[in-house]
Design an enzyme around this catalytic site. Structure first.
Site, PDB file in Angstrom:
ATOM      1  N   GLY A 179       0.763  -1.245   0.000  1.00 26.89           N
ATOM      2  CA  GLY A 179       0.000   0.000   0.000  1.00 26.89           C
ATOM      3  C   GLY A 179       0.792   1.292   0.000  1.00 26.89           C
ATOM      4  O   GLY A 179       0.352   2.294  -0.537  1.00 26.89           O
ATOM      5  N   GLU A 201       3.788   4.143   6.131  1.00 25.14           N
ATOM      6  CA  GLU A 201       2.563   3.343   6.004  1.00 25.14           C
ATOM      7  C   GLU A 201       1.536   4.065   5.142  1.00 25.14           C
ATOM      8  O   GLU A 201       1.522   5.291   5.084  1.00 25.14           O
ATOM      9  CB  GLU A 201       1.952   3.104   7.394  1.00 25.14           C
ATOM     10  CG  GLU A 201       2.302   1.763   8.015  1.00 25.14           C
ATOM     11  CD  GLU A 201       1.603   0.581   7.353  1.00 25.14           C
ATOM     12  OE1 GLU A 201       1.162   0.667   6.187  1.00 25.14           O
ATOM     13  OE2 GLU A 201       1.508  -0.459   8.013  1.00 25.14           O
ATOM     14  N   ASP A 202       0.662   3.288   4.503  1.00 27.15           N
ATOM     15  CA  ASP A 202      -0.429   3.890   3.753  1.00 27.15           C
ATOM     16  C   ASP A 202      -1.534   4.364   4.690  1.00 27.15           C
ATOM     17  O   ASP A 202      -2.029   5.476   4.591  1.00 27.15           O
ATOM     18  CB  ASP A 202      -0.988   2.903   2.706  1.00 27.15           C
ATOM     19  CG  ASP A 202      -1.311   1.527   3.289  1.00 27.15           C
ATOM     20  OD1 ASP A 202      -1.064   1.287   4.497  1.00 27.15           O
ATOM     21  OD2 ASP A 202      -1.819   0.672   2.534  1.00 27.15           O
ATOM     22  N   ASP A 240      -5.315   1.874  10.678  1.00 25.10           N
ATOM     23  CA  ASP A 240      -6.743   1.664  10.933  1.00 25.10           C
ATOM     24  C   ASP A 240      -6.885   1.226  12.397  1.00 25.10           C
ATOM     25  O   ASP A 240      -6.959   2.063  13.290  1.00 25.10           O
ATOM     26  CB  ASP A 240      -7.214   0.599   9.927  1.00 25.10           C
ATOM     27  CG  ASP A 240      -8.694   0.314   9.970  1.00 25.10           C
ATOM     28  OD1 ASP A 240      -9.417   1.032  10.668  1.00 25.10           O
ATOM     29  OD2 ASP A 240      -9.152  -0.636   9.310  1.00 25.10           O
ATOM     30  N   PHE A 245     -14.257   2.688   4.550  1.00 27.04           N
ATOM     31  CA  PHE A 245     -13.306   2.031   3.654  1.00 27.04           C
ATOM     32  C   PHE A 245     -12.910   2.967   2.516  1.00 27.04           C
ATOM     33  O   PHE A 245     -13.758   3.553   1.851  1.00 27.04           O
ATOM     34  CB  PHE A 245     -13.919   0.740   3.089  1.00 27.04           C
ATOM     35  CG  PHE A 245     -12.939  -0.066   2.296  1.00 27.04           C
ATOM     36  CD1 PHE A 245     -11.987  -0.848   2.926  1.00 27.04           C
ATOM     37  CD2 PHE A 245     -12.945  -0.012   0.902  1.00 27.04           C
ATOM     38  CE1 PHE A 245     -11.065  -1.574   2.182  1.00 27.04           C
ATOM     39  CE2 PHE A 245     -12.025  -0.733   0.155  1.00 27.04           C
ATOM     40  CZ  PHE A 245     -11.078  -1.513   0.805  1.00 27.04           C
ATOM     41  N   VAL A 246     -11.611   3.087   2.302  1.00 24.90           N
ATOM     42  CA  VAL A 246     -11.108   3.959   1.234  1.00 24.90           C
ATOM     43  C   VAL A 246     -10.192   3.175   0.298  1.00 24.90           C
ATOM     44  O   VAL A 246      -9.672   2.114   0.660  1.00 24.90           O
ATOM     45  CB  VAL A 246     -10.324   5.171   1.805  1.00 24.90           C
ATOM     46  CG1 VAL A 246     -11.240   6.103   2.579  1.00 24.90           C
ATOM     47  CG2 VAL A 246      -9.146   4.723   2.672  1.00 24.90           C
ATOM     48  N   ARG A 297      -5.150   0.604  -6.900  1.00 21.28           N
ATOM     49  CA  ARG A 297      -3.946   1.181  -6.277  1.00 21.28           C
ATOM     50  C   ARG A 297      -3.380   2.324  -7.115  1.00 21.28           C
ATOM     51  O   ARG A 297      -2.662   3.174  -6.626  1.00 21.28           O
ATOM     52  CB  ARG A 297      -2.846   0.115  -6.131  1.00 21.28           C
ATOM     53  CG  ARG A 297      -3.160  -0.986  -5.151  1.00 21.28           C
ATOM     54  CD  ARG A 297      -1.892  -1.798  -4.886  1.00 21.28           C
ATOM     55  NE  ARG A 297      -2.156  -3.068  -4.229  1.00 21.28           N
ATOM     56  CZ  ARG A 297      -2.336  -3.227  -2.921  1.00 21.28           C
ATOM     57  NH1 ARG A 297      -2.277  -2.192  -2.120  1.00 21.28           N
ATOM     58  NH2 ARG A 297      -2.554  -4.415  -2.407  1.00 21.28           N
TER      59      ARG A 297
HETATM   60  P1  5GP Z   1      -4.690  -2.015  10.744  1.00 18.57           P
HETATM   61  O1  5GP Z   1      -3.798  -3.142  11.141  1.00 18.57           O
HETATM   62  O2  5GP Z   1      -4.201  -0.668  11.230  1.00 18.57           O
HETATM   63  O3  5GP Z   1      -6.122  -2.265  11.135  1.00 18.57           O
HETATM   64  O4  5GP Z   1      -4.768  -1.970   9.172  1.00 18.57           O
HETATM   65  C1  5GP Z   1      -3.707  -1.706   8.384  1.00 18.57           C
HETATM   66  C2  5GP Z   1      -3.854  -2.291   7.013  1.00 18.57           C
HETATM   67  O5  5GP Z   1      -5.222  -2.626   6.692  1.00 18.57           O
HETATM   68  C3  5GP Z   1      -3.427  -1.270   5.997  1.00 18.57           C
HETATM   69  O6  5GP Z   1      -2.042  -1.343   5.754  1.00 18.57           O
HETATM   70  C4  5GP Z   1      -4.288  -1.618   4.803  1.00 18.57           C
HETATM   71  O7  5GP Z   1      -3.654  -2.607   4.032  1.00 18.57           O
HETATM   72  C5  5GP Z   1      -5.562  -2.199   5.399  1.00 18.57           C
HETATM   73  N1  5GP Z   1      -6.639  -1.178   5.507  1.00 18.57           N
HETATM   74  C6  5GP Z   1      -7.128  -0.623   6.626  1.00 18.57           C
HETATM   75  N2  5GP Z   1      -8.122   0.254   6.348  1.00 18.57           N
HETATM   76  C7  5GP Z   1      -8.234   0.262   5.001  1.00 18.57           C
HETATM   77  C8  5GP Z   1      -9.087   0.974   4.080  1.00 18.57           C
HETATM   78  O8  5GP Z   1      -9.943   1.806   4.423  1.00 18.57           O
HETATM   79  N3  5GP Z   1      -8.903   0.704   2.758  1.00 18.57           N
HETATM   80  C9  5GP Z   1      -7.975  -0.183   2.300  1.00 18.57           C
HETATM   81  N4  5GP Z   1      -7.891  -0.341   0.986  1.00 18.57           N
HETATM   82  N5  5GP Z   1      -7.163  -0.878   3.131  1.00 18.57           N
HETATM   83  C10 5GP Z   1      -7.299  -0.655   4.462  1.00 18.57           C
END
Ligand code: 5GP
Length: 181
Positions: free
Chosen positions: A50, A104-105, A108, A157-158, A170
């Site tokens: 990402g 990081e992208d 969440d 969700f984005v 992407r």
């Molecule tokens: P976390 O572990 O913080 O919950 O999530 C991190 C990963 O979940 C990100 O690196 C990404 O790959 C995915 N992710 C979380 N939220 C989103 C979202 O809104 N859209 C997308 N496309 N991926 C997400």
């Protein structure tokens, strides 16, 4: 900004952050880093997949001596534990006593970042800084330290700007949010 609607597979999304706004924040973060990290010889660690677009746009505007490499979190079924273990792979540089900057992208729940920071700590860097393009504060479940944040966004969700839906979208230069019917 007039909202653009697109379809990705079966879902509909509309623009929520324009390319222009993204560029402005990336430029801001880069100039903060150029000040904060001068003389620190940082190593940037872009988290695949990402963060590739954020890392690339940001890195072009970093004007201090630095290095960059890309890492991936690989899932594998542990042979001893029943859960899925996520292991950070691709570290082939010496990180001991370095200033490392994780790119990081999106943060969440923070679970992914927490896993990354824990594993990086094992390499005994001098400090670990974190930059994320997007952050969903309302979704956070782990206490994580974020040093540079592009945008705080609602818990929706984005995709686009490196972020995908089932591997698609992407490539989009702006960020889109899921439209709920
Ligand atoms: P976390 O572990 O913080 O919950 O999530 C991190 C990963 O979940 C990100 O690196 C990404 O790959 C995915 N992710 C979380 N939220 C989103 C979202 O809104 N859209 C997308 N496309 N991926 C997400």
């Amino acid at each position: 900004m007039s909202k653009k609607r697109i379809k990705v597979l079966e879902l509909t999304f509309e623009t929520s952050i324009s390319e222009e706004k993204i560029t402005k924040e990336v430029t801001r973060i880069a100039s903060e880093m150029n000040q904060d990290l001068a003389n620190k010889n940082p190593i940037f660690l872009g988290i695949l997949n990402g963060a590739f677009m954020f890392a690339s746009d940001l890195f072009k505007q970093i004007s201090i001596p630095c290095q960059i490499t890309f890492l991936k979190l690989a899932s594998y079924e542990g042979t001893q534990s029943s859960g899925t273990v996520k292991q950070l792979i691709g570290i082939n540089q010496e990180l001991k006593d370095r200033t490392v900057v994780v790119l990081e992208d999106i943060v969440d729940t923070g679970i992914t970042l927490d896993t990354i920071v824990r594993q990086l700590s094992g390499y005994e860097p001098k400090e670990i800084l974190v930059a994320t393009m997007l952050h969903k504060p309302d979704a956070l479940q782990k206490e994580v330290k974020l040093d540079y944040v592009g945008f705080e966004i609602p818990n929706e969700f984005v995709l686009g700007y490196g972020l995908d839906y089932n591997g698609y979208a992407r490539n989009l230069p702006e960020i889109y949010t899921l439209v709920k019917d």
